[in-house]
Enzyme design. Structure first.
Site, short mmCIF file in Angstrom:
data_model
loop_
_atom_site.label_atom_id
_atom_site.label_comp_id
_atom_site.label_asym_id
_atom_site.label_seq_id
_atom_site.Cartn_x
_atom_site.Cartn_y
_atom_site.Cartn_z
CD GLU A 105 44.99 -17.99 17.61
OE1 GLU A 105 45.26 -18.43 16.11
OE2 GLU A 105 44.39 -18.03 18.00
CD GLU A 120 33.60 -12.59 11.26
OE1 GLU A 120 33.57 -12.78 10.47
OE2 GLU A 120 35.43 -12.40 11.48
CG ASP A 154 32.10 -15.59 11.32
OD1 ASP A 154 32.97 -16.14 10.12
OD2 ASP A 154 32.84 -15.61 12.93
CB ILE A 174 38.12 -14.84 17.97
CG1 ILE A 174 36.40 -13.95 18.72
CG2 ILE A 174 37.27 -16.57 19.06
CD1 ILE A 174 37.01 -12.54 18.81
CB CYS A 197 34.10 -2.13 24.30
SG CYS A 197 34.15 -0.41 24.26
CG HIS A 249 38.71 -4.14 26.45
ND1 HIS A 249 40.10 -4.06 27.37
CD2 HIS A 249 39.25 -3.69 25.82
CE1 HIS A 249 41.09 -3.63 26.96
NE2 HIS A 249 40.21 -2.85 26.08
CG MET A 259 43.36 1.43 24.23
SD MET A 259 41.68 0.52 23.78
CE MET A 259 40.61 1.78 23.82
O1 LIG Z 1 36.42 -13.27 8.13
C1 LIG Z 1 37.76 -13.60 8.37
O2 LIG Z 1 38.26 -12.83 8.39
C2 LIG Z 1 38.14 -13.85 10.10
C3 LIG Z 1 39.27 -14.19 10.80
C4 LIG Z 1 39.93 -14.28 11.56
C5 LIG Z 1 41.49 -14.33 11.34
O3 LIG Z 1 42.42 -13.46 11.48
O4 LIG Z 1 42.23 -14.45 13.29
C6 LIG Z 1 38.67 -15.29 12.16
C7 LIG Z 1 37.97 -15.18 11.79
N1 LIG Z 1 37.45 -14.56 10.85
C8 LIG Z 1 37.01 -16.38 12.35
O5 LIG Z 1 35.91 -16.17 12.43
C9 LIG Z 1 37.34 -16.73 13.87
O6 LIG Z 1 36.82 -17.73 14.54
C10 LIG Z 1 38.66 -16.40 14.34
C11 LIG Z 1 39.31 -17.45 15.55
C12 LIG Z 1 40.40 -16.55 15.22
C13 LIG Z 1 41.29 -16.90 16.43
O7 LIG Z 1 42.60 -16.69 15.99
O8 LIG Z 1 40.91 -16.91 18.01
N2 LIG Z 1 40.26 -15.48 14.50
C14 LIG Z 1 39.34 -15.91 13.87
CA LIG Z 2 34.55 -14.80 10.71
#
Ligand SMILES: O=C(O)c1cc(C(=O)O)c2c(n1)C(=O)C(=O)c1cc(C(=O)O)[nH]c1-2
Ligand SMILES: [Ca+2]
Length: 713
Positions: free
Chosen positions: A67, A187, A314, A555, A620, A624, A663
């Protein structure tokens, strides 16, 4: 005495402010402090971009999501990669100059929600800075790659033993001689904060917590007075936040604006998500879902604007903060434009935070609109699932109408280009009140419902709702000028250039150039693996290049698993690729077909597979894949040799045989019979899906090119 950074500010800081005087460089995350991701370079333009060629590629040693926004300073590219590694490359040839591996421990991967990504570095006064997934801030000598200093940015008392979890994957920023760094973890359980460190010494300067102290006591931090006078009274004194931390992590955007001389903190979602459990269903929960402006020297609070009060979806406001000068009612205004997860495009006065206007940039179903005076959402009562106790199929869902993928602005077209998406989410309260699990997501939601049942009806309906596109947004009119549709969600960030071009990599591995005035597709290249990072452009030895990190992850494929194939199938092969008009490099053919279906054991114990499903979804699925279907990044467990023997599986899941590969071990959070139930469930899923996965590969390429796996045609 004159502080060390005063001199540095006149070097790097001024250079970033006057980035257009040396457009060959890409000196900071969004190129300039405005984070517009517009480069005036125009050697590559609409008339010749059709001839763009691969100039070089550099294979990365981490095949997970990439990213990062690379920086380019005087012919050297600084790219951060997954597992918080740093590569310094010759920007003209891709040759490795030096590399730095902070040796982030593998067992930390599951302490963060969303892949062990890293979004980028900052450059200041001959040093490069970046965060590591385990919470360190590292300063390296930009010439040699030698460590100058390293600090742990997560104080012991922030984590309350095992109750909270912090990881760092956002790009760090530097302003006025201070390195600014946030973290993620909402989260799991986290109390968000941002810290400023002296760029020369690594000494901590100030810290700003984004949500109150659970006893309303001073933290001896810059945030004390704002939290105690404004924020605490917007929370119930007894909600689950008092243990879980409340959230508000600043995991992506932190922006210094030299014109207003303010730092904007982009604040995330609540922890736990469930507002009823988090705060007894009381209060707006400041500063969740907000932009907070503070002074760069002290971290002192100046203003805030809350986009999502009472967050329960969220709906982070961490997304990119861009500043623009816009004519509004005939008057030039210095504004923030913002497209957070909640689906609305906001325009705020940058100096005061005053709400100027807002409109939805994607379809959304949670609000009837924004109050035109205050900008506060007018809620759809059905969306308040934690208060009404009903299920809620939310659009946007938890991944937002726009996530970390960067948007871009062209002052030539006056348009803001947003990598928009639609990924719905089914929200339902955790049954029986809030129960936290160690080593797992703690949302206060029913994790059985966070996934999809494997029925053609459910998959077909959900699949229809998955969308991804570019929206070219006219901020003056607060409406879309045009859109470019993609096959599905989770595409890369955007770059706009003086050549009237818009560059973007896609989830299906294609890298495109579009006409920035109308979206016409002018160029594409098959990079072989999904792209989620934003491109950059620069000059090296007088020649213009466009570069991007390639590598499918984050994610969306982690959690959605099989359904994340909407855009087509790619196998992760992580690289940096760079293009020029006279390039002559060629990628080797992609022979890797990914994880092939292997006939699973025929027997499994149906008495435990329901519990196995629940444990899988709880511990998981986030990596996964939902319902044990992988999406081509991490091992697809259905075809894993380890599911064939109870001991082999326990060695990996319970005892941590593969911690070095990311893991973690789970014997502290699950009992042996729960881990065995997961194994039985995976064998069941392998049996249920084996034949259709084999059938989906009956084509010339031997890859599951049919995105309609398991849905009705
Ligand atoms: O609430 C958080 O602390 C947090 C952290 C992160 C992160 O650190 O990458 C994401 C998210 N939330 C989140 O909601 C999210 O959709 C997300 C996508 C990603 C990614 O890099 O794919 N990180 C994060
Ligand atoms: Ca989040």
């Amino acid at each position: 005495a004159v502080p060390a950074y005063a001199d540095a500010q006149s070097n790097t800081g001024e250079a970033i402010i006057h980035a257009d005087d040396h457009p060959e460089n890409w000196l900071s995350y969004g190129r300039t402090y405005t984070e517009q991701r517009f480069s005036p370079l125009e050697d590559i333009n609409r008339s010749n971009v059709g001839n763009l060629k691969l100039a070089w590629f550099y294979d990365l040693d981490t095949n997970r999501g990439q990213e990062g926004t690379p920086l380019v300073v005087d012919g050297v590219m600084y790219a951060t990669t997954n597992w918080s590694k740093m590569k310094a490359l010759d920007a003209a040839t891709g040759k490795l100059l030096w590399a730095y591996d902070p040796r982030t421990p593998g067992n930390i991967a599951d302490k963060g929600c969303c892949d062990t990504v890293n979004r980028g570095a900052a450059y200041w006064n001959g040093k490069v800075y970046f965060g590591t997934f385990d919470g360190r801030l590292i300063a390296l000598d930009a010439k040699t790659g030698k460590l100058v200093w390293s600090v742990n940015t997560i104080p012991k008392d922030a984590s309350l033993g095992q109750q909270r979890s912090y990881t760092v994957d956002g790009a760090v920023r530097v302003a006025k001689g201070r390195v600014l760094i946030g973290n993620g973890g909402s989260e799991f359980g986290a109390r968000g904060f941002v810290t400023a460190y002296d760029a020369e010494t690594g000494k901590m300067d100030w810290r700003f917590y984004t949500v109150p102290n659970n006893k309303n006591q001073p933290d001896h931090a810059a945030s004390d007075s704002a939290l105690m006078s404004k924020a605490y009274k917007t929370w119930s004194p007894t909600g689950a936040w008092t243990k879980q931390g409340g959230g508000g992590t600043v995991w992506d955007s932190i922006v210094y604006d030299p014109e207003a001389d303010l730092v904007y903190l982009a604040v995330g979602n609540g922890s736990p998500w469930n507002y009823k459990y988090r705060s007894d269903g009381i209060g707006d929960n400041l500063f969740l879902g907000s932009i907070v402006a503070v002074k760069p020297e002290t971290g002192e609070y100046v203003w805030h604007f809350q986009e999502t009060p009472m967050d329960q979806w969220d709906y982070t406001s961490v997304q990119q903060i861009m500043t623009l000068d816009l004519p509004i009612n005939g008057e030039k205004r210095h504004v923030i434009v913002h497209a957070p997860k909640n689906g609305f495009f906001y325009i705020l006065d940058a100096k005061t935070g005053e709400f100027l206007s807002g409109n939805n940039y994607v379809y959304q179903n949670w609000a009837q609109g924004l109050d035109p005076k205050t900008g506060r959402p007018i809620y759809n009562p059905d969306a308040l699932y934690t208060l009404n106790g009903k299920e809620w199929y939310g659009i946007p869902g938890d991944l937002g109408g726009h996530n970390f993928a960067a948007m871009a602005y062209s002052p030539k077209t006056g348009l803001v280009y947003i990598p928009a998406q639609q990924v719905p989410f089914l929200y339902k309260n955790q049954v029986g009140g809030f129960k936290a699990h160690p080593d797992s997501w703690n949302l206060g939601l029913d994790m059985n419902k966070a996934g999809l049942p494997d029925t053609p009806e459910a998959r077909t309906a959900f699949m229809k709702d998955l969308k991804g596109w570019i929206v070219a947004w006219d901020p003056k009119k607060q409406q879309a000028a045009w859109v470019v549709d993609h096959k599905g969600p989770w595409n890369g960030g955007l770059l706009a250039t003086g050549g009237d071009l818009l560059f973007q990599g896609l989830a299906n591995g294609e890298f495109h150039a579009y006409d920035a005035t109308n979206g016409a597709d002018l160029f594409h290249f098959d990079a072989q693996s999904g792209i989620i990072a934003p491109p950059i452009t620069y000059k090296a030895k007088g020649k213009q290049y466009v570069a991007v990190e390639v590598g499918w992850g984050g994610i969306y494929p982690f959690f959605l698993g099989g359904l994340a194939r909407t855009s087509g199938w790619t196998v992760n092969h992580s690289r940096v690729v760079a293009f020029s008009l006279d390039g002559n490099a060629v990628l080797p053919p992609q022979n890797d077909k990914g994880f092939l279906p292997v006939k699973p054991p025929a027997q499994y114990d149906t008495k435990v597979t329901d519990n196995g499903y629940f444990q899988f979804q709880t511990y998981c699925a986030a990596c996964h894949g939902d319902n044990a279907e992988g999406a081509g990044v991490l091992p697809d467990l259905r075809w894993s040799g380890s599911i064939r023997h109870q001991d082999a599986f326990y060695n990996v899941v319970g005892r941590g045989a593969l911690t070095a590969y990311g893991m973690d071990r789970f014997d502290t959070s699950m009992k042996p019979d729960e881990i065995e139930a997961i194994r039985q469930f995976i064998i069941k899923r392998a049996n249920e899906t084996y034949q259709r996965e084999v059938d989906a590969r009956k084509n010339d390429k031997g890859i599951p090119e049919n995105a309609t796996l398991g849905i009705t045609p």
